[in-house]
Each structure stands twice: as structure tokens, then as C-alpha cells.
Write a protein that holds these residues in place. Structure first.
Motif, PDB file in Angstrom:
ATOM      1  N   ASP A  10       0.862  -1.181   0.000  1.00  0.00           N
ATOM      2  CA  ASP A  10       0.000   0.000   0.000  1.00  0.00           C
ATOM      3  C   ASP A  10       0.902   1.235   0.000  1.00  0.00           C
ATOM      4  O   ASP A  10       1.598   1.503   0.987  1.00  0.00           O
ATOM      5  N   THR A  61      -7.546  -3.125  -1.774  1.00  0.00           N
ATOM      6  CA  THR A  61      -8.082  -1.811  -2.096  1.00  0.00           C
ATOM      7  C   THR A  61      -7.759  -0.896  -0.916  1.00  0.00           C
ATOM      8  O   THR A  61      -6.987  -1.285  -0.023  1.00  0.00           O
ATOM      9  N   ASN A  62      -8.363   0.254  -0.879  1.00  0.00           N
ATOM     10  CA  ASN A  62      -8.117   1.169   0.225  1.00  0.00           C
ATOM     11  C   ASN A  62      -8.501   0.560   1.571  1.00  0.00           C
ATOM     12  O   ASN A  62      -7.783   0.703   2.564  1.00  0.00           O
ATOM     13  N   ASN A  72      -5.941  -5.867 -10.945  1.00  0.00           N
ATOM     14  CA  ASN A  72      -6.119  -4.844  -9.917  1.00  0.00           C
ATOM     15  C   ASN A  72      -7.540  -4.916  -9.375  1.00  0.00           C
ATOM     16  O   ASN A  72      -8.403  -5.598  -9.936  1.00  0.00           O
ATOM     17  N   TRP A  95     -10.417  -2.156  -6.987  1.00  0.00           N
ATOM     18  CA  TRP A  95     -10.595  -0.863  -6.327  1.00  0.00           C
ATOM     19  C   TRP A  95     -12.035  -0.710  -5.854  1.00  0.00           C
ATOM     20  O   TRP A  95     -12.914  -1.505  -6.205  1.00  0.00           O
ATOM     21  N   GLU A  96     -12.242   0.309  -5.052  1.00  0.00           N
ATOM     22  CA  GLU A  96     -13.577   0.603  -4.529  1.00  0.00           C
ATOM     23  C   GLU A  96     -14.237   1.679  -5.381  1.00  0.00           C
ATOM     24  O   GLU A  96     -13.619   2.697  -5.697  1.00  0.00           O
ATOM     25  N   GLY A 106      -4.635  -0.952  -6.034  1.00  0.00           N
ATOM     26  CA  GLY A 106      -5.733  -0.749  -5.096  1.00  0.00           C
ATOM     27  C   GLY A 106      -6.571   0.477  -5.375  1.00  0.00           C
ATOM     28  O   GLY A 106      -7.481   0.795  -4.607  1.00  0.00           O
ATOM     29  N   ARG A 107      -6.298   1.182  -6.479  1.00  0.00           N
ATOM     30  CA  ARG A 107      -7.039   2.380  -6.843  1.00  0.00           C
ATOM     31  C   ARG A 107      -7.647   2.201  -8.232  1.00  0.00           C
ATOM     32  O   ARG A 107      -7.222   1.342  -9.001  1.00  0.00           O
ATOM     33  N   LYS A 108      -8.616   3.053  -8.554  1.00  0.00           N
ATOM     34  CA  LYS A 108      -9.229   2.976  -9.867  1.00  0.00           C
ATOM     35  C   LYS A 108      -8.179   3.152 -10.947  1.00  0.00           C
ATOM     36  O   LYS A 108      -7.407   4.109 -10.945  1.00  0.00           O
ATOM     37  N   THR A 109      -8.150   2.190 -11.862  1.00  0.00           N
ATOM     38  CA  THR A 109      -7.115   2.120 -12.889  1.00  0.00           C
ATOM     39  C   THR A 109      -7.756   2.238 -14.264  1.00  0.00           C
ATOM     40  O   THR A 109      -8.768   1.586 -14.534  1.00  0.00           O
TER      41      THR A 109
END
Length: 554
Positions: free
Chosen positions: A265, A315-316, A379, A381-382, A443-446
Motif C-alpha cells: 500500500d 483496495t483502500n 487490480n 478498487w472501490e 488498489g485504486r481505480k485504474t
């Protein structure tokens, strides 16, 4: 880039001398297991009764009876499991090579590109008596160091306990349980070989992994990893050489291991991973804080059968695990019926989601996703407070996972944590596997992913850049006929600048020309529509196809 942390190499147990001539089974050629007879001999130990003596005694009976009995005891291996068929061409093992300067034959290396590209892969040092899967060969790291517009290549074995033990002995010592047993003879050999453990010639507490799968940098250390063992610490010298410092024993218990795909992270600097076990509990979620201190593991009791989980995602707020139809079957191996990994047609794949800082697995929630089987996760993400987005290559032909040709489709799974609804969307039906993203977006929008076009595992005929929002191929590049690469790796142009565009960087890869038997390293412009060439480095000899890579900048 030298790592200052120390770790002790595991000593090789002493053996009683018996001189034999030892073949070194690696070569720059493309035929498997080339033999070089060394003038020196090595000391090995012969057991009072060995599997070889059992099988050699069969030779005293008439030939036609011997052939019939031999085929029953040791049935011929299918080419998918026979190392003489697997480790050929550009999968044939090569020797180590000390740091060697390489010419740039096209384009120009950016002066700003400073660091080391490293890639792991299988390179067996000795020919086993029977089955050896592609995933079980001894780990070898291939590196290319960039500095002031120059490139230096090097390759070295990961000096695992198994590698050192067998190098000293001159023959395979550790049974290839993961590759499996394919007949009564394999089981007999295994039982007889276990006596080496009883008499102290092989210590299971030191592990038996090959460290051939992945590479990771966390806790201020560089690691070579495979999921059957603990990581090995690697040091990259300023001269461009590669050193194995030892096994990272963050826990000391029998059959300790860790995933080959830990996640870092970048916000908290914490590292997340998992261990697995054939005994219950079958999976444990683990974490290291920003100072590299291991926290208490969380056993996952809701997994009630040992299953093959190769990768996971963060993710976060969450950690995400994917339980597929691939399971571990020790009974299948010990009865001589194949590999440790088995396909369970009646099992329904599911995705488990739990908070990263859960105190126990009571907070784990499982969502069934029929027909969805992944090995590698691109990946996750939220999307707001309730939705999880999960992107991975679905292995459509999962029942034939060890075939050279595997059918896959890149898919996006959306899970609503509030309603429990699960939806799936095929992003691309093209055979896409072994991909990478901008590491700042883990862990983030890609939006963008760079993925290999799978030909035969593990070689790729080209790569594509996918827009994960639209599903459109915004760039693609196929290699010349007869040329194949591996996993394309995205590398940021400015590693310290997190405000730059997501696709502002390079894509790099080893590429091999099977006709000319030559390898090169290609650096491409990640933003260009055709992934235009930035520079091509000619390598001093062929680089075998491998698995996962990493770029470490200064």
C-alpha cells in the motif's frame, strides 16, 4: 542499490565422500539439459538402499518382461509433464553470466532511465528422474541495469537451500511433489528419498522452494519468491551483479511459505500477503507495518479445503481473495495419479472480501462467481462505499491449466457489498495474461493496463494497452514472426512524480527471436498508439522465457 540488511545463508549438511563425475545440465543452446563433464568431482552420499538399486534390479529379468513391468511401474510421461519436452527451445536452461555490457542497436536509452529491470523464471540446474513442471524449475534472475545511457546484463541462480544442496550432491535430492507422481515408481522413489530427511541429509525446516516466480521490494529488501517457500533476499550490486543473501525466515515452522504476489500500500507503506497450508487453516492473511514489523496473522477458517490461490488484491479498505476450482490433492500425488493441483468440476468459484485490518475472519464475506477462475489479478478498487471492482484474466479452460495453450478472457467483476449483487463483463475476448499497471494505482481505480497476448505459456506474441473503462484497445504491438516476449512491465518515467499522467512511462520486455536464437530487450513508449520503440538493447545471449519482473529505480 546495495541492500544493507543481512541474512544468513543456510549451511549445507556434510556428506560422506563418494567420488563421481557430475554433469552440469545447463547451456546457452536450445536443446534440453546439455551435459558438461567437469574435471572436478563432488562428494555425495549414497544411501544403503536407494530407488536406483530397486529399479536397476529389474534389468536382470528378460527384456520383454522388463519393458512391460517398467511401463507399469514408470508409465511414460505426457509431454506436458516431461522435462525433456518442456525445457527445450528458449526454455532450455542456461548458465549464469557475470555482468556484461550490452550495445544499444536501435534508438537511444533515455539518460533519465536509471535503475534495474529484473525478471524471474525457471532454469533447472539438473535433470530430474521424472516429472518436472515449468513452474518447478530452479529460479534464475535476469537483470538489466541502466545508467547514463548504458545497459549491463547479468543472470544468476537464486541460491536456495534446494539449489545449494543439489549442487553439492550433483543429483536431484528434493522430490518434485508439486510436479506430481505419475506411477508406482515415482511413489517408491519418494518414499526412499524421504530417508534423507530421517538421517539428516535434507532438513525440511530449511524449505524446499525454488524462488522462481516473482520479485518484490518491501521492508527495504528485494525478494525472490515462489509460493512453496519463504522469500529469498536478493542484493543487486553497483557493478550489476546479483547476490543471494539468504532465506527470509519471518517465521520458523515446518513448510513455511508465502505468496509470490505480496501487495504494498503506497499510502501507508504497509505490505500485505498470505500463507497457505495443506492442513487447516488453509490460508492465513499476514501484514507488515511501515517499519517492516510483522503483525499478527489472521487465519481464514471459512476456507474449508486446500485450494490453489496464487494471487490476491487489496483496495483502500479491503483484502480480496479468489477461491477457484483448482484445489490441492495430496492423495492424488501419493497414489501416483498426477500433479498436486487438481480441477474440481463441482466446486463453485467465489470471491472473499474482508477488511485489511480485520481482527479475525468473521468479517470475511464470500460472493459466488460461477465459471470465474483466475490465476493473476490485474487490480481491484472501490467504487463508492458499497461497490468493489475486480479485474483479472479468467482461465476459461481451467481444467487444462497445465496445457501449453490456455484459453483466457479479460473480465471485470463488480460486487455490491450492500445488496450482494455480482455482475461480470468481458473487457476483451483476446487471450490476455501476464499484465501490469502503473504501480502507483495498486488498489485504486485504474484506467490503463498493459497485458501480453498469450501464445503458449509463458510466451507472448505481442501486447496490448487496454482502456479498462471502455474496454477498447488503445494501443497494440505484435512482435516480428518467430519472436516472442513475456510479461510486459510498465515503468514510470518519473518515479517520484505521482501527479503525472497514469500512462506517462515506458513498457519493457525481453523478446526472443526463435529463428535467429537471439534475445533483445525492448523499451516502448507507453503513450504512443503503436507502443513505439524507444530503444532496443542486444543481449549477449538468449534469455529464456520466464514469469514476473520488477523495475527498481535509484
Amino acid at each position: 542499490m546495495s541492500l544493507t540488511k543481512t541474512c544468513y545463508n543456510i549451511p549445507i549438511p556434510p556428506t560422506k565422500p563418494k567420488e563421481i563425475s557430475v554433469p552440469i545440465l545447463s547451456s546457452s543452446h536450445t536443446t534440453p539439459f546439455q551435459t558438461k563433464l567437469k574435471s572436478k568431482t563432488k562428494n555425495i552420499v549414497s544411501l544403503p538402499l536407494s530407488a536406483s538399486s530397486f529399479f536397476s534390479s529389474l534389468a536382470s529379468i528378460p527384456h520383454f518382461i522388463y519393458a512391460s513391468v517398467s511401463n507399469i511401474i514408470d508409465p511414460p510421461l505426457h509431454p506436458l509433464f516431461d522435462p525433456r519436452h518442456i525445457y527445450t527451445g528458449n526454455l532450455a536452461p542456461v548458465d549464469e553470466m557475470e555482468p556484461t555490457d550490452c550495445p544499444v542497436v536501435e534508438g537511444k536509452l533515455p539518460i533519465s532511465l536509471k535503475g534495474v529491470y529484473i525478471r524471474n523464471g525457471p532454469n533447472p540446474q539438473l535433470q530430474p528422474p521424472r516429472a518436472l513442471l515449468l513452474f518447478d524449475g530452479d529460479g534464475m534472475i535476469h537483470s538489466l541495469r541502466f545508467s547514463n545511457g548504458h545497459a549491463t546484463y547479468c543472470c544468476r541462480y537464486v541460491k536456495t537451500y534446494k539449489y545449494m544442496l543439489e549442487r553439492e550432491a550433483g543429483f536431484p535430492v528434493v522430490p518434485n511433489v508439486f510436479s506430481g507422481f505419475f506411477g508406482f515408481g515415482d511413489v517408491v522413489r519418494f518414499v526412499m528419498d524421504t530417508r534423507r530427511i530421517m538421517i539428516g541429509h535434507f532438513n525440511l525446516m530449511n524449505g524446499f522452494g525454488v524462488a522462481n516466480t516473482g520479485l518484490a521490494f518491501f521492508s527495504n529488501k528485494l525478494f525472490a519468491l515462489c509460493e512453496s517457500d519463504l522469500p529469498y533476499i536478493i542484493n543487486l550490486t553497483e557493478e550489476g551483479d546479483i547476490e543471494t543473501l539468504g532465506r527470509w525466515e519471518f517465521e520458523k515452522k515446518l513448510l513455511s511459505n508465502m505468496t509470490a504476489h505480496p501487495k504494498v500500500d503506497l499510502d501507508t507503506k504497509e505490505t500485505f500477503a498470505f500463507t497457505w497450508s495443506l492442513s487447516f487453516p488453509h490460508l492465513t492473511f499476514i501484514r507488515w507495518d511501515e517499519n517492516g514489523v510483522k503483525q499478527k496473522g489472521i487465519p481464514i477458517f471459512s476456507i474449508n479445503r486446500p485450494c490453489f490461490i496464487h494471487d490476491f488484491a487489496i483496495t483502500n479498505r479491503f483484502a480480496i481473495f479468489h477461491e477457484t476450482q483448482l484445489v490441492y490433492s495430496l492423495g492424488k500425488v501419493m497414489t501416483g495419479r498426477g500433479t498436486l493441483v487438481d480441477y474440481e468440476p463441482n466446486k463453485t468459484p467465489r470471491i472473499g472480501i474482508m477488511p485489511k485490518y480485520a481482527m479475525n475472519d468473521s468479517e470475511m464475506r464470500w460472493f459466488q462467481v460461477p465459471g470465474f477462475n483466475t490465476i493473476h489479478i490485474l487490480n481491484a478498487w472501490e467504487n463508492g462505499d458499497d461497490e468493489i471492482v475486480f479485474v483479472a484474466s479468467n482461465i476459461i479452460s481451467v481444467e487444462s491449466i497445465f496445457n501449453k495453450t490456455v484459453n483466457v478472457s479479460l473480465e471485470k467483476v463488480k460486487i455490491n457489498m450492500k445488496t450482494g449483487d455480482v455482475s461480470r463483463e468481458i473487457i476483451s475476448p483476446r487471450n490476455l495474461e501476464f499484465g501490469s499497471i502503473n504501480p502507483c494505482f495498486i488498489g485504486r481505480k485504474t484506467r490503463y493496463a498493459y497485458i501480453g497476448v498469450l501464445e503458449d505459456v509463458p510466451k507472448m506474441s505481442g501486447l496490448v494497452k487496454i482502456d479498462l473503462e471502455t474496454g477498447r484497445e488503445v494501443a497494440r504491438r505484435f512482435y516480428e514472426p518467430g519472436c516472442f516476449g513475456g510479461e510486459p512491465l510498465f515503468v514510470m518515467k518519473e518515479s517520484e512524480n505521482t501527479d503525472c499522467d497514469e500512462d506517462d512511462g515506458y513498457v519493457m520486455n525481453y523478446v526472443h527471436d526463435e529463428k535467429a536464437n537471439e534475445s533483445k530487450f525492448i523499451i516502448m513508449d507507453a503513450k504512443s498508439p503503436q507502443l513505439d520503440t524507444v530503444a532496443v538493447v542486444k543481449l549477449p545471449r538468449r534469455v529464456p522465457y520466464g514469469f514476473h519482473g520488477l523495475f527498481l529505480s535509484k
